[in-house]
Enzyme design. Structure first.
Site, short mmCIF file in Angstrom:
data_model
loop_
_atom_site.label_atom_id
_atom_site.label_comp_id
_atom_site.label_asym_id
_atom_site.label_seq_id
_atom_site.Cartn_x
_atom_site.Cartn_y
_atom_site.Cartn_z
N GLU A 1 -10.23 -14.41 -36.88
CA GLU A 1 -10.53 -13.92 -35.60
C GLU A 1 -9.28 -13.31 -35.15
O GLU A 1 -8.46 -13.87 -34.71
CB GLU A 1 -10.85 -15.11 -34.71
CG GLU A 1 -11.75 -14.82 -33.02
CD GLU A 1 -12.36 -13.38 -33.00
OE1 GLU A 1 -11.79 -13.07 -32.52
OE2 GLU A 1 -13.42 -13.80 -33.90
N LYS A 2 -9.35 -12.09 -34.35
CA LYS A 2 -8.19 -11.97 -34.04
C LYS A 2 -8.16 -11.90 -31.97
O LYS A 2 -6.58 -11.88 -31.66
CB LYS A 2 -8.44 -10.18 -34.15
CG LYS A 2 -9.93 -9.73 -33.52
CD LYS A 2 -10.02 -8.12 -33.78
CE LYS A 2 -10.79 -7.69 -32.78
NZ LYS A 2 -11.18 -5.80 -33.22
N LEU B 1 -11.26 -17.74 -30.88
CA LEU B 1 -12.30 -18.35 -31.81
C LEU B 1 -13.51 -18.59 -30.67
O LEU B 1 -13.53 -19.14 -29.31
CB LEU B 1 -11.69 -19.66 -32.55
CG LEU B 1 -13.17 -20.64 -32.97
CD1 LEU B 1 -12.85 -19.78 -34.27
CD2 LEU B 1 -12.14 -21.98 -33.72
N GLY C 1 -29.06 -0.93 -16.26
CA GLY C 1 -29.26 -1.18 -17.32
C GLY C 1 -30.39 -2.60 -17.04
O GLY C 1 -30.40 -3.99 -16.65
N ILE D 1 -28.92 -8.55 -20.08
CA ILE D 1 -27.93 -8.84 -19.85
C ILE D 1 -27.42 -9.18 -17.75
O ILE D 1 -27.34 -9.57 -16.96
CB ILE D 1 -27.10 -8.52 -20.09
CG1 ILE D 1 -26.41 -8.52 -21.49
CG2 ILE D 1 -25.30 -8.21 -19.46
CD1 ILE D 1 -25.14 -8.08 -21.93
N GLY E 1 -26.61 -2.17 -22.92
CA GLY E 1 -26.48 -3.00 -24.39
C GLY E 1 -25.47 -2.73 -24.75
O GLY E 1 -23.92 -2.97 -24.50
N ALA F 1 -27.14 -15.09 -30.36
CA ALA F 1 -25.70 -15.86 -31.21
C ALA F 1 -26.66 -16.84 -32.28
O ALA F 1 -26.60 -17.29 -33.68
CB ALA F 1 -25.88 -16.68 -30.43
N HIS G 1 -46.73 -36.74 -19.42
CA HIS G 1 -47.12 -35.90 -18.59
C HIS G 1 -45.80 -37.12 -17.65
O HIS G 1 -45.78 -38.70 -17.42
CB HIS G 1 -48.68 -36.71 -18.22
CG HIS G 1 -49.06 -36.78 -16.51
ND1 HIS G 1 -48.89 -35.10 -16.13
CD2 HIS G 1 -48.76 -37.85 -15.68
CE1 HIS G 1 -49.29 -35.72 -14.88
NE2 HIS G 1 -49.12 -37.00 -14.42
#
Length: 476
Positions: free
Chosen positions: A34-35, A38, A180, A184, A270, A318, A453
């Site tokens: 992972e750059k 994490l 948008g 999101i 997006g 995800a 209930h």
């Protein structure tokens, strides 16, 4: 000599770390690179921080109207920096859990930018230097990044992506315009409206939420407008400019050019696959519409290299990435698949997605399977059951009565093929419907389940009863 792995995973988001857990559990020697941080976008810049702010803002909004419940408060305020600190603590805690789980599973975690070279070799560049690794199989799970639309003025200082907005500590959102109206956009609109911002959503399509069921979109639009959020659909943004009184968004709608002034503008148009630095000059994988091209088994054009999650053309969720990661590892290991992404019920010819879609607005929105419109497109005859949550006991107690439950059944067999839920806790309730579709359950079988209930889930029983009424109270 390069270190060798059975599986090398590039990307530490839900798709990557879920695949790593699964691979290690099956006895495969596994590494994950992972750059950045994490947890990927979901943990650091998406699901977790956004939902933390949604929770915090909803707490503030709830106290604004607590008098109806007999609770009085003389002075209610919020501290945006403290909200952001709470969000950061939530992210840090979740990321710590992921890191510990990876270490406990025996997965090698490598920090740095991974680049695929020929012969399934991975070069990882980190502050400490450059290292090389070899693998029998490589899984690409590098996720996506925000799209910057081609709008004049989109790079002005007060124009933000969701990443930048989530990192902000100072309040400057009295007037917020969101370009948008997808997931999101509507979630951030919900957050900032709850914090008393004047929010406007500008959406290019006919309604919000794009492919979502039209009725669901209509209910959401009405609810957002009721709360004071301005919604303008079928609008095209022409430019953004900076003037003395703030940022000016110029857009065209209903055949005329309009303007709106804002302190900040959020670009929520997006996301697109994140492929930066992923391939060396000696590697070229087939692409399609800007995404990595894969087959039904998530294999790329290069043998031994797979791609999952947002970097492909599938749903950018995800839990989809996590499911695909599990599927690929099980395929590599040659074991029985424990997860389904879609199902074709007995006697049907239509493939039903079993992936839940969730939107954390107020009320929450969740869906799974197909809509009535999609069923018609497949020439499938369906019958529906519907229940308005206005009469639900839990909804009356909480004063959250604007939602509904809509269940879709194949007409002849009574098998459930789709569900849309709009109400509090809808994102939790949808799992029952996903399980039902994945297992081809019928209305009769769903009625066997007793629902407590008072709960929102009672509405599911009521919707099934409405389905029977539509069939003339006939049991299958």
């Amino acid at each position: 000599m390069a270190k060798h792995y059975d599986i090398f995973i590039i990307g530490g988001g839900p798709g990557g770390y879920t695949a790593a857990f699964k691979a290690a559990g099956l006895g495969l020697k596994t590494a994950i690179a992972e750059k950045e941080k994490l947890g990927g976008t979901c943990v650091n810049k998406g699901c977790i921080p956004t939902k933390a702010l949604l929770h915090a803002s909803s707490m503030f909004a709830a106290f604004q109207s607590c008098d109806v419940f007999g609770v009085s408060a003389d002075f209610i305020s919020f501290d945006f920096k403290k909200m952001q600190d709470y969000k950061k603590r939530s992210v840090k805690e979740y990321r710590k859990e992921v890191r510990e789980s990876i270490e406990n599973a025996g997965v090698d975690y490598i920090e740095g930018t991974a680049t695929i070279r020929r012969g399934r070799t991975v070069e990882v560049n980190s502050p400490s230097g450059k290292d090389y690794y070899e693998a029998d199989h490589i899984i690409i799970a590098t996720g996506a990044k925000p799209v910057i639309p081609d709008i004049p003025g989109a790079m002005l200082l007060g124009v933000l992506t969701s990443d930048r907005l989530l990192a902000s500590d100072t309040w400057n959102y009295d007037r917020l315009t969101i370009i948008g109206g997808g997931v999101i956009g509507v979630e951030f609109a919900t957050i900032f409206q709850a914090l008393c911002s004047h929010v406007t959503i500008i959406e290019s399509r006919e309604h919000l939420l794009g492919p979502m069921d039209n009725e669901v979109s209509e209910v959401l639009e009405n609810e957002l407008r009721r709360k004071g959020i301005a919604v303008q659909c079928e609008a095209k943004v022409l430019e953004i400019r900076e003037e003395e009184q703030g940022l000016i968004c110029v857009y065209e709608a209903d055949g005329e050019v309009r303007t709106i002034r804002s302190g900040q503008i959020l670009l929520a148009a997006g996301r697109k696959p994140n492929l930066d630095g992923l391939f060396g000059r000696d590697v070229s994988l087939a692409m399609e519409d800007g995404c990595l091209k894969t087959d039904s088994e998530f294999r790329t054009s290069e043998p031994g290299i797979y791609a999952i999650g947002d970097v492909t053309a599938g749903k950018m969720l995800a839990h989809v990435a996590a499911a695909e990661g599990t599927y690929v590892v099980e395929k590599i290991a040659g074991v029985h698949h424990t997860i389904r992404l879609s199902v074709v019920p007995n006697g049907m010819f239509v493939e039903l997605p079993v992936v839940p879609g969730c939107i954390y607005t107020e009320p929450e929105i969740a869906s799974v399977g197909i809509t009535v419109e999609e069923a018609k497109a497949h020439n499938m005859k369906v019958r529906c059951g519907r229940y308005s949550m206005s009469g639900n006991g839990k909804s009356i107690i909480t004063r959250e009565q604007s939602g509904f439950i809509h269940l879709i059944f194949e007409e002849y067999s009574g098998t459930i093929v789709g569900a849309q839920i709009v109400c509090p806790r809808a994102t939790d309730m949808i799992s029952e419907m996903a399980t039902a579709i994945a297992n081809g359950l019928t209305a009769d079988q769903l009625m066997l389940a007793m629902r407590a209930h008072p709960t929102y889930s009672e509405g599911i029983t009521a919707a099934i009863e409405n389905y029977y009424e539509a069939k003339g109270d006939e049991r299958l």
